[in-house]
Motif scaffolding. Sequence first.
Motif, PDB file in Angstrom:
ATOM      1  N   LEU A  51       0.830  -1.208   0.000  1.00 27.65           N
ATOM      2  CA  LEU A  51       0.000   0.000   0.000  1.00 27.65           C
ATOM      3  C   LEU A  51       0.860   1.252   0.000  1.00 27.65           C
ATOM      4  O   LEU A  51       0.513   2.262  -0.629  1.00 27.65           O
ATOM      5  N   LEU A  84       2.004   1.769  -3.506  1.00 28.63           N
ATOM      6  CA  LEU A  84       0.891   2.274  -4.309  1.00 28.63           C
ATOM      7  C   LEU A  84       0.718   3.774  -4.112  1.00 28.63           C
ATOM      8  O   LEU A  84       0.571   4.532  -5.078  1.00 28.63           O
ATOM      9  N   PHE A  85       0.779   4.212  -2.876  1.00 29.21           N
ATOM     10  CA  PHE A  85       0.615   5.642  -2.581  1.00 29.21           C
ATOM     11  C   PHE A  85       1.805   6.458  -3.085  1.00 29.21           C
ATOM     12  O   PHE A  85       1.639   7.581  -3.571  1.00 29.21           O
ATOM     13  N   TYR A 145       1.254   6.702  -6.867  1.00 28.00           N
ATOM     14  CA  TYR A 145       0.027   7.419  -7.231  1.00 28.00           C
ATOM     15  C   TYR A 145       0.113   8.908  -6.887  1.00 28.00           C
ATOM     16  O   TYR A 145      -0.365   9.756  -7.656  1.00 28.00           O
ATOM     17  N   HIS A 193       6.129  -4.455  -8.533  1.00 25.47           N
ATOM     18  CA  HIS A 193       6.031  -5.341  -7.381  1.00 25.47           C
ATOM     19  C   HIS A 193       6.233  -6.799  -7.792  1.00 25.47           C
ATOM     20  O   HIS A 193       7.044  -7.523  -7.199  1.00 25.47           O
ATOM     21  N   GLY A 245      -4.046  -8.915  -3.987  1.00 23.30           N
ATOM     22  CA  GLY A 245      -3.612  -7.547  -3.717  1.00 23.30           C
ATOM     23  C   GLY A 245      -4.401  -6.487  -4.474  1.00 23.30           C
ATOM     24  O   GLY A 245      -4.418  -5.313  -4.094  1.00 23.30           O
ATOM     25  N   LEU A 274      -6.828  -3.761  -3.013  1.00 24.86           N
ATOM     26  CA  LEU A 274      -6.395  -2.490  -2.423  1.00 24.86           C
ATOM     27  C   LEU A 274      -6.476  -1.314  -3.390  1.00 24.86           C
ATOM     28  O   LEU A 274      -6.298  -0.169  -2.977  1.00 24.86           O
ATOM     29  N   VAL A 275      -6.769  -1.590  -4.664  1.00 30.95           N
ATOM     30  CA  VAL A 275      -6.702  -0.505  -5.658  1.00 30.95           C
ATOM     31  C   VAL A 275      -7.803   0.528  -5.486  1.00 30.95           C
ATOM     32  O   VAL A 275      -7.712   1.632  -6.021  1.00 30.95           O
ATOM     33  N   ASN A 295      -8.237   2.201  -3.053  1.00 29.47           N
ATOM     34  CA  ASN A 295      -7.647   3.299  -2.288  1.00 29.47           C
ATOM     35  C   ASN A 295      -7.176   4.452  -3.172  1.00 29.47           C
ATOM     36  O   ASN A 295      -6.972   5.562  -2.677  1.00 29.47           O
TER      37      ASN A 295
END
Length: 236
Positions: free
Chosen positions: A70, A73-74, A77, A108, A169, A172-173, A175
């Motif tokens: 996560l 990802l942040f 993004y 990843h 996984g 979680l997208v 988010n």
Amino acid sequence: MGGYFDVGYLIKSFPIILSYVHTTILITFVATMIGIILGSVVALIRINKIVVLDKIAAVYISFIRGTPFLVQLFLVYFGLPELLQKLGYQGIREIPALFYVFIVFSLHVGAYIGEIIRSGILAVDKGQLEAAYAIGMGTIQAYTRIILPQAFSMAIPAICNTVISTLKGTSLVFNVGVIDMMRKADLMGANSHRSLELYIDVAIIYVILVFLLSALSTFLEKKMSNVSIGMGGDSL
């Protein structure tokens, strides 16, 4: 029971949740394809200890394996758009969130598969590579025809586990604004106050997808095992 749990709503909502499974499958497929290519390159770089690139690959793998998904990802993004703006690109808002998701998932998967393939290559008898050179094969030909098929054959179970982990996984997208099964279930639950039924729908779909991936892994493992044996025997 009808007030707490509604089987009818669970059944009725299942097709709606299922209609968003394409997002989950697309992310998993793209990440796996790019990840295998990236992982193969990284594995070969590390095995051959290519100057500078070897250090970069090691840092890349350490970062991916050492930080929560996560967070990655942040970072991409929220961080990549700022970087692009500083480089002069102004069409940040036109880039869909799915683009950033593809980047993160591919990086990843690439890091994990890179280590898996590297282990597979190292597990192949070094004498086979030497024998390939002895009969006139070049490095690329020796790897593509002899080493990599056997490495992939041994690595398939581990690669499948990585793909399954990637599939799960994708939950979680939401988010970062991507509407997938989890996000749709969340939105529908807020309106219907039947979140339990909706999340059970999501769980059922994930179980089915994981079962199919496991079956595909078993099939590929048998297929690649036969191919690698045949190629190795024919070549050497």
